[in-house]
Design a protein around this motif. Structure first.
Motif, PDB file in Angstrom:
ATOM      1  N   VAL A   1       0.835  -1.202   0.000  1.00  0.00           N
ATOM      2  CA  VAL A   1       0.000   0.000   0.000  1.00  0.00           C
ATOM      3  C   VAL A   1       0.874   1.257   0.000  1.00  0.00           C
ATOM      4  O   VAL A   1       0.550   2.243  -0.664  1.00  0.00           O
ATOM      5  CB  VAL A   1      -1.010  -0.027   1.167  1.00  0.00           C
ATOM      6  CG1 VAL A   1      -1.728   1.302   1.307  1.00  0.00           C
ATOM      7  CG2 VAL A   1      -2.021  -1.146   0.941  1.00  0.00           C
ATOM      8  N   ALA A   2       1.995   1.216   0.681  1.00  0.00           N
ATOM      9  CA  ALA A   2       2.921   2.349   0.648  1.00  0.00           C
ATOM     10  C   ALA A   2       3.482   2.551  -0.763  1.00  0.00           C
ATOM     11  O   ALA A   2       3.590   3.688  -1.237  1.00  0.00           O
ATOM     12  CB  ALA A   2       4.055   2.143   1.651  1.00  0.00           C
ATOM     13  N   GLN A   3       3.809   1.461  -1.458  1.00  0.00           N
ATOM     14  CA  GLN A   3       4.294   1.553  -2.841  1.00  0.00           C
ATOM     15  C   GLN A   3       3.213   2.138  -3.750  1.00  0.00           C
ATOM     16  O   GLN A   3       3.500   2.982  -4.604  1.00  0.00           O
ATOM     17  CB  GLN A   3       4.700   0.179  -3.376  1.00  0.00           C
ATOM     18  CG  GLN A   3       5.983  -0.360  -2.829  1.00  0.00           C
ATOM     19  CD  GLN A   3       6.265  -1.764  -3.349  1.00  0.00           C
ATOM     20  OE1 GLN A   3       5.360  -2.573  -3.524  1.00  0.00           O
ATOM     21  NE2 GLN A   3       7.530  -2.045  -3.604  1.00  0.00           N
ATOM     22  N   MET A   4       1.990   1.686  -3.582  1.00  0.00           N
ATOM     23  CA  MET A   4       0.870   2.204  -4.381  1.00  0.00           C
ATOM     24  C   MET A   4       0.675   3.690  -4.092  1.00  0.00           C
ATOM     25  O   MET A   4       0.416   4.477  -5.003  1.00  0.00           O
ATOM     26  CB  MET A   4      -0.422   1.453  -4.061  1.00  0.00           C
ATOM     27  CG  MET A   4      -0.423   0.014  -4.477  1.00  0.00           C
ATOM     28  SD  MET A   4      -0.919  -0.113  -6.181  1.00  0.00           S
ATOM     29  CE  MET A   4      -0.986  -1.862  -6.396  1.00  0.00           C
ATOM     30  N   SER A   5       0.795   4.069  -2.844  1.00  0.00           N
ATOM     31  CA  SER A   5       0.591   5.463  -2.445  1.00  0.00           C
ATOM     32  C   SER A   5       1.630   6.397  -3.060  1.00  0.00           C
ATOM     33  O   SER A   5       1.321   7.545  -3.371  1.00  0.00           O
ATOM     34  CB  SER A   5       0.626   5.592  -0.924  1.00  0.00           C
ATOM     35  OG  SER A   5      -0.492   4.959  -0.358  1.00  0.00           O
ATOM     36  N   LYS A   6       2.840   5.899  -3.220  1.00  0.00           N
ATOM     37  CA  LYS A   6       3.898   6.714  -3.818  1.00  0.00           C
ATOM     38  C   LYS A   6       3.630   7.009  -5.291  1.00  0.00           C
ATOM     39  O   LYS A   6       4.138   7.981  -5.830  1.00  0.00           O
ATOM     40  CB  LYS A   6       5.259   6.026  -3.667  1.00  0.00           C
ATOM     41  CG  LYS A   6       5.787   6.046  -2.252  1.00  0.00           C
ATOM     42  CD  LYS A   6       7.107   5.313  -2.156  1.00  0.00           C
ATOM     43  CE  LYS A   6       7.560   5.259  -0.716  1.00  0.00           C
ATOM     44  NZ  LYS A   6       8.747   4.416  -0.547  1.00  0.00           N
ATOM     45  N   ARG A   7       2.832   6.163  -5.919  1.00  0.00           N
ATOM     46  CA  ARG A   7       2.540   6.318  -7.349  1.00  0.00           C
ATOM     47  C   ARG A   7       1.058   6.615  -7.574  1.00  0.00           C
ATOM     48  O   ARG A   7       0.487   6.250  -8.584  1.00  0.00           O
ATOM     49  CB  ARG A   7       2.954   5.044  -8.075  1.00  0.00           C
ATOM     50  CG  ARG A   7       4.445   4.778  -7.969  1.00  0.00           C
ATOM     51  CD  ARG A   7       4.859   3.472  -8.582  1.00  0.00           C
ATOM     52  NE  ARG A   7       4.659   3.466 -10.021  1.00  0.00           N
ATOM     53  CZ  ARG A   7       4.990   2.441 -10.799  1.00  0.00           C
ATOM     54  NH1 ARG A   7       5.540   1.361 -10.282  1.00  0.00           N
ATOM     55  NH2 ARG A   7       4.767   2.485 -12.092  1.00  0.00           N
ATOM     56  N   VAL A   8       0.471   7.311  -6.625  1.00  0.00           N
ATOM     57  CA  VAL A   8      -0.970   7.538  -6.618  1.00  0.00           C
ATOM     58  C   VAL A   8      -1.473   8.264  -7.873  1.00  0.00           C
ATOM     59  O   VAL A   8      -2.584   8.021  -8.329  1.00  0.00           O
ATOM     60  CB  VAL A   8      -1.402   8.256  -5.325  1.00  0.00           C
ATOM     61  CG1 VAL A   8      -0.999   9.713  -5.330  1.00  0.00           C
ATOM     62  CG2 VAL A   8      -2.883   8.107  -5.090  1.00  0.00           C
ATOM     63  N   LYS A   9      -0.649   9.119  -8.455  1.00  0.00           N
ATOM     64  CA  LYS A   9      -1.069   9.854  -9.658  1.00  0.00           C
ATOM     65  C   LYS A   9      -1.317   8.921 -10.837  1.00  0.00           C
ATOM     66  O   LYS A   9      -2.102   9.235 -11.721  1.00  0.00           O
ATOM     67  CB  LYS A   9      -0.032  10.916 -10.023  1.00  0.00           C
ATOM     68  CG  LYS A   9       0.005  12.058  -9.049  1.00  0.00           C
ATOM     69  CD  LYS A   9       1.009  13.103  -9.444  1.00  0.00           C
ATOM     70  CE  LYS A   9       1.014  14.211  -8.399  1.00  0.00           C
ATOM     71  NZ  LYS A   9       1.995  15.242  -8.700  1.00  0.00           N
ATOM     72  N   GLU A  10      -0.669   7.766 -10.832  1.00  0.00           N
ATOM     73  CA  GLU A  10      -0.852   6.790 -11.908  1.00  0.00           C
ATOM     74  C   GLU A  10      -2.129   5.971 -11.733  1.00  0.00           C
ATOM     75  O   GLU A  10      -2.464   5.172 -12.597  1.00  0.00           O
ATOM     76  CB  GLU A  10       0.347   5.844 -11.960  1.00  0.00           C
ATOM     77  CG  GLU A  10       1.653   6.531 -12.297  1.00  0.00           C
ATOM     78  CD  GLU A  10       2.821   5.566 -12.236  1.00  0.00           C
ATOM     79  OE1 GLU A  10       2.807   4.567 -12.990  1.00  0.00           O
ATOM     80  OE2 GLU A  10       3.744   5.805 -11.433  1.00  0.00           O
ATOM     81  N   LEU A  11      -2.822   6.173 -10.625  1.00  0.00           N
ATOM     82  CA  LEU A  11      -4.018   5.380 -10.328  1.00  0.00           C
ATOM     83  C   LEU A  11      -5.315   6.140 -10.585  1.00  0.00           C
ATOM     84  O   LEU A  11      -6.373   5.727 -10.128  1.00  0.00           O
ATOM     85  CB  LEU A  11      -3.962   4.902  -8.872  1.00  0.00           C
ATOM     86  CG  LEU A  11      -2.806   3.970  -8.541  1.00  0.00           C
ATOM     87  CD1 LEU A  11      -2.746   3.707  -7.042  1.00  0.00           C
ATOM     88  CD2 LEU A  11      -2.943   2.659  -9.309  1.00  0.00           C
ATOM     89  N   ASP A  12      -5.247   7.226 -11.334  1.00  0.00           N
ATOM     90  CA  ASP A  12      -6.447   8.014 -11.614  1.00  0.00           C
ATOM     91  C   ASP A  12      -7.463   7.269 -12.479  1.00  0.00           C
ATOM     92  O   ASP A  12      -8.658   7.525 -12.396  1.00  0.00           O
ATOM     93  CB  ASP A  12      -6.085   9.332 -12.300  1.00  0.00           C
ATOM     94  CG  ASP A  12      -5.455  10.320 -11.345  1.00  0.00           C
ATOM     95  OD1 ASP A  12      -5.647  10.180 -10.124  1.00  0.00           O
ATOM     96  OD2 ASP A  12      -4.763  11.238 -11.825  1.00  0.00           O
ATOM     97  N   LYS A  13      -6.998   6.333 -13.296  1.00  0.00           N
ATOM     98  CA  LYS A  13      -7.870   5.638 -14.248  1.00  0.00           C
ATOM     99  C   LYS A  13      -8.510   4.375 -13.668  1.00  0.00           C
ATOM    100  O   LYS A  13      -9.120   3.608 -14.392  1.00  0.00           O
ATOM    101  CB  LYS A  13      -7.078   5.251 -15.494  1.00  0.00           C
ATOM    102  CG  LYS A  13      -6.497   6.418 -16.244  1.00  0.00           C
ATOM    103  CD  LYS A  13      -5.672   5.922 -17.404  1.00  0.00           C
ATOM    104  CE  LYS A  13      -4.943   7.064 -18.081  1.00  0.00           C
ATOM    105  NZ  LYS A  13      -4.008   6.571 -19.094  1.00  0.00           N
ATOM    106  N   VAL A  14      -8.359   4.168 -12.376  1.00  0.00           N
ATOM    107  CA  VAL A  14      -8.837   2.925 -11.770  1.00  0.00           C
ATOM    108  C   VAL A  14      -9.540   3.221 -10.448  1.00  0.00           C
ATOM    109  O   VAL A  14      -9.141   4.114  -9.710  1.00  0.00           O
ATOM    110  CB  VAL A  14      -7.654   1.928 -11.577  1.00  0.00           C
ATOM    111  CG1 VAL A  14      -6.626   2.468 -10.640  1.00  0.00           C
ATOM    112  CG2 VAL A  14      -8.119   0.576 -11.127  1.00  0.00           C
TER     113      VAL A  14
END
Length: 163
Positions: free
Chosen positions: A70-83
């Motif tokens: 979850v920390a790894q996902m949080s660091k790349r949160v801008k890439e998760l706008d489409k999901v």
């Protein structure tokens, strides 16, 4: 004797193939399950909209691997706008809140993130995770694209989300 051994081997392979959970096979439909929002209202996977990819993360608040993912996902949160992101846990909300505020705070700030509690313990029976964390990426048609419990597969999810 050779015939018996051949029959036993064939049976073993058949049972192994049948034992694989259909929910973890790419192309399988998203299972129906009911979880709970903070206000105790039910949230069903049936209400997850089509037309957009959905990432379901099943975690335990005390799991170090879950915290790392979850920390790894949080660091790349801008890439998760489409999901659409759904964080699911069997923990009490007190533990869920600690986990999300310490490891997933950037995710919580996104409108496309929802945190739900699996207080009836139905996730395991519906999705058949192998271990914590369990990540499931569903396509816009709610068909499974990829599933993993390996923290090293986080990059694979980002490649599938942002081809």
């Amino acid at each position: 004797m050779k015939y018996l051994f051949t029959c036993f081997t064939a049976l073993l392979f058949t049972l192994t193939a049948a034992a694989q959970a259909p929910e973890t096979i790419p192309g399988a439909a998203m299972p129906n399950a009911i979880f709970y929002n903070r206000d105790n209202t039910p949230f069903s996977t049936y209400s997850i909209p089509t037309g957009k990819q959905s990432l379901i993360i099943f975690f335990d608040a005390t799991c170090g691997h879950c915290q790392k993912v979850v920390a790894q996902m949080s660091k790349r949160v801008k890439e998760l706008d489409k999901v659409n992101i759904y964080l699911v846990s069997q923990d009490e909300y007190r533990s869920i809140d600690y986990f999300t505020s310490n490891f997933g705070k950037p995710l919580l700030a996104k409108k496309n993130t929802k945190v739900v509690q699996d207080r009836d313990h139905v996730f395991i029976m519906a999705f058949h995770p192998k271990q914590y964390p369990a990540l499931y990426l569903y396509g816009p048609d709610k068909k499974l694209k990829y599933a993993s419990s390996n923290e090293k597969d986080v990059n694979k999810f980002f490649k599938l989300i942002n081809p």
